[in-house]
Every structure is written in C-alpha cells, then in structure tokens.
Scaffold this active site. Structure first.
Site, PDB file in Angstrom:
ATOM      1  N   ARG A   1      44.500  32.644 104.486  1.00 28.40           N
ATOM      2  CA  ARG A   1      45.809  32.955 105.064  1.00 28.40           C
ATOM      3  C   ARG A   1      46.941  32.547 104.133  1.00 28.40           C
ATOM      4  NH1 ARG A   1      44.338  32.880 110.730  1.00 28.40           N
ATOM      5  NH2 ARG A   1      45.973  33.625 112.099  1.00 28.40           N
TER       6      ARG A   1
ATOM      7  N   LYS B   1      42.003  42.218 113.796  1.00 35.97           N
ATOM      8  CA  LYS B   1      41.037  41.699 112.823  1.00 35.97           C
ATOM      9  C   LYS B   1      39.768  41.191 113.511  1.00 35.97           C
ATOM     10  CE  LYS B   1      43.589  38.409 110.997  1.00 35.97           C
ATOM     11  NZ  LYS B   1      44.875  38.532 111.684  1.00 35.97           N
TER      12      LYS B   1
ATOM     13  N   ARG C   1      46.557  32.986 125.835  1.00 35.97           N
ATOM     14  CA  ARG C   1      46.509  31.781 125.003  1.00 35.97           C
ATOM     15  C   ARG C   1      47.921  31.294 124.687  1.00 35.97           C
ATOM     16  NH1 ARG C   1      42.707  33.751 120.218  1.00 35.97           N
ATOM     17  NH2 ARG C   1      44.634  33.395 119.104  1.00 35.97           N
TER      18      ARG C   1
ATOM     19  N   ARG D   1      47.096  40.367 125.515  1.00 34.47           N
ATOM     20  CA  ARG D   1      45.829  39.772 125.099  1.00 34.47           C
ATOM     21  C   ARG D   1      45.411  38.683 126.090  1.00 34.47           C
ATOM     22  NH1 ARG D   1      44.571  38.966 118.767  1.00 34.47           N
ATOM     23  NH2 ARG D   1      45.198  36.803 118.935  1.00 34.47           N
TER      24      ARG D   1
ATOM     25  N   ARG E   1      54.569  33.250 114.605  1.00 37.06           N
ATOM     26  CA  ARG E   1      53.365  33.561 113.838  1.00 37.06           C
ATOM     27  C   ARG E   1      53.587  34.761 112.927  1.00 37.06           C
ATOM     28  NH1 ARG E   1      48.619  34.122 117.940  1.00 37.06           N
ATOM     29  NH2 ARG E   1      47.304  34.104 116.106  1.00 37.06           N
TER      30      ARG E   1
HETATM   31  P1  AMP Z   1      43.753  33.203 114.733  1.00 34.55           P
HETATM   32  O1  AMP Z   1      42.825  33.123 115.893  1.00 34.55           O
HETATM   33  O2  AMP Z   1      43.055  33.634 113.450  1.00 34.55           O
HETATM   34  O3  AMP Z   1      44.976  34.022 114.986  1.00 34.55           O
HETATM   35  O4  AMP Z   1      44.258  31.705 114.436  1.00 34.55           O
HETATM   36  C1  AMP Z   1      44.960  30.951 115.379  1.00 34.55           C
HETATM   37  C2  AMP Z   1      45.681  29.797 114.698  1.00 34.55           C
HETATM   38  O5  AMP Z   1      44.733  28.960 114.019  1.00 34.55           O
HETATM   39  C3  AMP Z   1      46.678  30.184 113.625  1.00 34.55           C
HETATM   40  O6  AMP Z   1      47.947  30.533 114.150  1.00 34.55           O
HETATM   41  C4  AMP Z   1      46.726  28.917 112.776  1.00 34.55           C
HETATM   42  O7  AMP Z   1      47.495  27.916 113.406  1.00 34.55           O
HETATM   43  C5  AMP Z   1      45.283  28.463 112.805  1.00 34.55           C
HETATM   44  N1  AMP Z   1      44.514  29.041 111.677  1.00 34.55           N
HETATM   45  C6  AMP Z   1      43.482  29.924 111.753  1.00 34.55           C
HETATM   46  N2  AMP Z   1      43.028  30.245 110.532  1.00 34.55           N
HETATM   47  C7  AMP Z   1      43.799  29.565 109.640  1.00 34.55           C
HETATM   48  C8  AMP Z   1      43.845  29.478 108.221  1.00 34.55           C
HETATM   49  N3  AMP Z   1      43.011  30.178 107.441  1.00 34.55           N
HETATM   50  N4  AMP Z   1      44.774  28.649 107.661  1.00 34.55           N
HETATM   51  C9  AMP Z   1      45.618  27.934 108.422  1.00 34.55           C
HETATM   52  N5  AMP Z   1      45.653  27.980 109.758  1.00 34.55           N
HETATM   53  C10 AMP Z   1      44.748  28.784 110.381  1.00 34.55           C
END
Ligand code: AMP
Length: 214
Positions: A88, A13, A160, A127, A171
């Site tokens: 999400r 994404k 990370r 990654r 996740r």
């Molecule tokens: P990402 O980089 O989008 O994979 O996000 C990393 C982490 O940030 C996720 O595993 C969540 O813990 C948190 N996070 C990011 N976006 C959201 C969202 N829209 N709602 C809740 N938690 C989020």
C-alpha cells in the site's frame, strides 16, 4: 503466479482476489483481514493496528511488512498467491520486490481495478461484514441470502467502522497520496494491467482471467 491487486478501498479487490484464489488454487492474502483477525482475538498486533485502522490511517510499514513476509513464507504460498491490500506504500512494494528477488521471483501481475471516487463512496456505505468470520457482502451488489446474516457462518452483518462515510473519505485521501503511486511503480516494472471496476463483478473477473491467461 504472484499477483498484486491494486485499487482504492472498495474497488472490489477483495472479491476479485477471492475469485482468483479459488480459480487458480492459490492463497488469498489480505493484510486487512489479518489485522482484523488479530483485533478480534485481542492480540498485541491487533491492539496496535486498531489505533490506525479506526482512523482510516495505514498501519506502519514495519509492522505490516513483517506480518506479510511471515505469511508468504508459509508452505501454501510456494505456487504463488494473490495479495489484496498489500503493498500500500512504495516502501512496502520495494521490500516485497527485494524479498522476492532473493528467491529469483517477482510480482507477475499488478491488477489495478479502476473505480472513480464517487462510485467508491456510494459502494462502501452498502458494504457489510460478518462480525464473526469477516466475510464481506454488499446490500446491492453481493447481498447475503438472508438480510443481515452471514451466508457462511450465520452470524450478524454490520457496517465496519472503517467503512463509515467519514472514514471512507479519509481512506480515499490516504489511497491517493500513498497507494496510487504504486500504479506507476508497477507500470515501470512492466507488470501493470488495468481493468474497469465499474462493471458487474463477474465481468470484471472475466477481464482479469483474460489478462492472466493471455
Ligand atoms: P483493507 O481491508 O485492505 O481495506 O484494510 C483495512 C485497513 O487495514 C486499512 O485502512 C489500513 O488501516 C490497514 N491495512 C491493511 N493493509 C495495509 C497495508 N498494506 N499497509 C498499511 N495498512 C494496512
């Protein structure tokens, strides 16, 4: 043009959102990036978000929604934006729909990048993210010019915490339970488009451009 990127963590994404943002000159908004920026700068928001992120859980809706609505109210969003990692959950999507409705706007495209779980687990272990600017790479699919070093700022690249295998599994569970229902939500809204995310990233991008310019 308001675009929502859907798909499991690691489906690509972020990479696709960045390419869309560059081509159409609209901001790429990643809630994950905003949280990571706050964690790095040790803000109250960052401290709160980190507790959830390190365990592979979602940050509570209330906090996330407030942050997102503040961001999309900024001037650079007036011609649209591409959302990566938001919404999400169904409640997040509902708030977004109703806030947009107030301005006579809506999500124009929800693009679901489809990738099976087995591929995701394989991908995420490769990654790497920059400790300084947050740019992401992949040791096989999107390698930096110099191994372990960020192309953009020259800092070190690391795996990370939330890309570690045990966190990735968590996740994915969270994704299937809370985020996958959004596919139906946007299908019902008539804006869902799916692309095959197992293809080469340039081919995935070409498919997305075809959808956006159809
Ligand atoms: P990402 O980089 O989008 O994979 O996000 C990393 C982490 O940030 C996720 O595993 C969540 O813990 C948190 N996070 C990011 N976006 C959201 C969202 N829209 N709602 C809740 N938690 C989020």
């Amino acid at each position: 043009m308001i675009i929502v990127m859907l798909g499991a963590p690691g489906a690509g994404k972020g990479t696709q959102a960045e390419m869309i943002a560059a081509k159409y000159q609209i901001p790429h908004i990643s809630t994950g990036d905003i949280f990571r920026y706050n964690i790095k700068n040790n803000t109250d928001l960052g401290k709160e978000a980190k507790k959830y992120m390190d365990e592979g859980k979602l940050v509570p809706d209330e906090l996330t929604v407030r942050l997102l609505l503040d961001r999309v109210a900024k001037d650079d969003c007036r011609n649209g934006y591409v959302l990566d990692g938001f919404p999400r959950t169904i409640p997040q999507a509902e708030v977004l729909t109703s806030e947009l409705e107030k301005n006579g706007a809506k999500v124009d495209y929800a693009i679901d990048i489809e990738v099976p779980d087995e591929n995701i687990i394989r991908r995420m272990s490769g990654r790497r993210a920059c400790v300084n600017c947050g740019a992401t790479y992949h040791i096989v699919y999107a390698a930096p010019k110099v191994e372990g070093i960020c192309d953009k700022c020259g800092s070190k690249l690391v795996l990370r915490d939330d890309d570690k295998p045990e966190t990735v599994k968590k996740r994915l569970d969270v994704y299937h339970e809370q985020t996958q229902p959004l596919i139906d939500y946007y299908k019902k809204a008539g804006v869902l488009k799916s692309v095959d995310g197992t293809k080469d990233l340039h081919d995935v991008f070409a498919d997305i451009v075809t959808i956006l310019e159809d």
